[in-house]
Design an enzyme around this catalytic site. Sequence first.
Site, PDB file in Angstrom:
ATOM      1  N   HIS A  15      -0.445  -3.967  11.032  1.00  0.00           N
ATOM      2  CA  HIS A  15       0.655  -4.763  11.601  1.00  0.00           C
ATOM      3  C   HIS A  15       0.864  -4.472  13.094  1.00  0.00           C
ATOM      4  O   HIS A  15       1.991  -4.314  13.564  1.00  0.00           O
ATOM      5  CB  HIS A  15       1.952  -4.552  10.795  1.00  0.00           C
ATOM      6  CG  HIS A  15       1.789  -4.930   9.358  1.00  0.00           C
ATOM      7  ND1 HIS A  15       1.668  -6.244   8.951  1.00  0.00           N
ATOM      8  CD2 HIS A  15       1.658  -4.173   8.236  1.00  0.00           C
ATOM      9  CE1 HIS A  15       1.477  -6.268   7.641  1.00  0.00           C
ATOM     10  NE2 HIS A  15       1.464  -5.036   7.189  1.00  0.00           N
ATOM     11  N   GLN A  33       0.506 -12.486   9.453  1.00  0.00           N
ATOM     12  CA  GLN A  33       1.074 -11.245   8.905  1.00  0.00           C
ATOM     13  C   GLN A  33       0.381  -9.960   9.348  1.00  0.00           C
ATOM     14  O   GLN A  33       1.041  -8.949   9.574  1.00  0.00           O
ATOM     15  CB  GLN A  33       1.081 -11.343   7.372  1.00  0.00           C
ATOM     16  CG  GLN A  33       1.991 -10.349   6.687  1.00  0.00           C
ATOM     17  CD  GLN A  33       1.337  -9.745   5.465  1.00  0.00           C
ATOM     18  OE1 GLN A  33       0.243  -9.236   5.508  1.00  0.00           O
ATOM     19  NE2 GLN A  33       2.043  -9.825   4.341  1.00  0.00           N
ATOM     20  N   ARG A  54      -9.163  -8.984   2.863  1.00  0.00           N
ATOM     21  CA  ARG A  54      -8.170  -8.358   3.760  1.00  0.00           C
ATOM     22  C   ARG A  54      -8.437  -6.853   3.874  1.00  0.00           C
ATOM     23  O   ARG A  54      -8.462  -6.283   4.961  1.00  0.00           O
ATOM     24  CB  ARG A  54      -6.764  -8.609   3.184  1.00  0.00           C
ATOM     25  CG  ARG A  54      -5.609  -8.017   3.976  1.00  0.00           C
ATOM     26  CD  ARG A  54      -4.321  -8.298   3.210  1.00  0.00           C
ATOM     27  NE  ARG A  54      -3.101  -8.049   3.992  1.00  0.00           N
ATOM     28  CZ  ARG A  54      -2.381  -6.943   3.921  1.00  0.00           C
ATOM     29  NH1 ARG A  54      -2.770  -5.972   3.122  1.00  0.00           N
ATOM     30  NH2 ARG A  54      -1.275  -6.814   4.643  1.00  0.00           N
ATOM     31  N   SER A  71       4.208  -6.432   2.858  1.00  0.00           N
ATOM     32  CA  SER A  71       2.846  -6.420   3.400  1.00  0.00           C
ATOM     33  C   SER A  71       1.854  -6.964   2.373  1.00  0.00           C
ATOM     34  O   SER A  71       1.910  -8.135   2.014  1.00  0.00           O
ATOM     35  CB  SER A  71       2.494  -4.994   3.853  1.00  0.00           C
ATOM     36  OG  SER A  71       1.268  -4.970   4.525  1.00  0.00           O
ATOM     37  N   LEU A  72       0.962  -6.129   1.851  1.00  0.00           N
ATOM     38  CA  LEU A  72       0.027  -6.551   0.798  1.00  0.00           C
ATOM     39  C   LEU A  72       0.752  -7.245  -0.351  1.00  0.00           C
ATOM     40  O   LEU A  72       0.247  -8.199  -0.951  1.00  0.00           O
ATOM     41  CB  LEU A  72      -0.718  -5.314   0.276  1.00  0.00           C
ATOM     42  CG  LEU A  72      -1.356  -5.454  -1.102  1.00  0.00           C
ATOM     43  CD1 LEU A  72      -2.597  -6.303  -1.027  1.00  0.00           C
ATOM     44  CD2 LEU A  72      -1.655  -4.099  -1.702  1.00  0.00           C
ATOM     45  N   GLN A 103       0.830  -1.206   0.000  1.00  0.00           N
ATOM     46  CA  GLN A 103       0.000   0.000   0.000  1.00  0.00           C
ATOM     47  C   GLN A 103       0.865   1.258   0.000  1.00  0.00           C
ATOM     48  O   GLN A 103       1.876   1.319   0.684  1.00  0.00           O
ATOM     49  CB  GLN A 103      -0.894  -0.018   1.242  1.00  0.00           C
ATOM     50  CG  GLN A 103      -2.178   0.727   1.046  1.00  0.00           C
ATOM     51  CD  GLN A 103      -3.251   0.307   2.050  1.00  0.00           C
ATOM     52  OE1 GLN A 103      -3.284  -0.840   2.477  1.00  0.00           O
ATOM     53  NE2 GLN A 103      -4.117   1.214   2.418  1.00  0.00           N
TER      54      GLN A 103
END
Length: 293
Positions: free
Chosen positions: A195, A244, A113, A88-89, A9
Amino acid sequence: MNAYIFPGQGAQFVGMGLDLYQNYPLAQEMFEKANEILGFSITDIMFEGTKEDLMQTKVTQPAIFLHSVILSKVMGDSFKPEMVAGHSLGEFSALVANGVLNFEDGLKLVSKRALAMQKACEAQKSTMAAVLGLEDKLVEDVCDAIEGVVVAANYNCPGQLVISGEVEAINKACEKLKEAGARRALVLPVGGAFHSPLMEPAREELAAAIEATTFNAPRCPIYQNVTTTAVTNAEDIKKNLILQLTAPVKWTQSVQNMIKDGALLFTEIGPGKVLQGLVKKIEKTAETTSVVL
């Protein structure tokens, strides 16, 4: 060895993916399929929407995923990863690109998500802040000493760590970190504490969807955010992906391990060049590039 890296992102931009749609029938087919799966025209927003439209989490995450995955698919035989990682993503993009998830399942999980994270953000006021110019350990110690939820969330490169948590705790941490000598401790324009433990409701929701999805053996090792080391077992990949959302993104450590394991060239697949910049800060001798079709 050729390492492919996939952004998360923040890499979105207005008009992203339009060139792919116009020039590649396969891309057009995949974008149209995505509109169908998502139940709204994400292509309209990606190609013609405003910056604000693109910043909605439910749009941003699928948009970046689509740009990355479709780009890897139109590369055809020239896409030969020997190791992959995603920030991440971006880990979801990496998993589709290396054959662990199929395109449809990957997109459904990314959409799930995004919506689950949005819901968690709305349930509790929370945010993130970028901390520049301090050792990771010092940032961790300051966070540990603050009352409330504030944790290290993104280890982006040496001297650049993002913290995540409750608004008040983040503000307090930023003050303390500046006192401790941070060059900057800047609250980011994000709607939630990604996170961090505050993402637990989203993690639970996403975990159920991940558990119900088929994971295949990967074409090549993936260096996951949670473990930072090469993972090749589908069940382990699934387990790490579930962890995650509430665990930190250990990007610095992942890149260091990829280099240690023989990565010579890092190719960023997707919008922007953020990860190339981070790789260079982690190891200035590393070779980085983008995909040129």
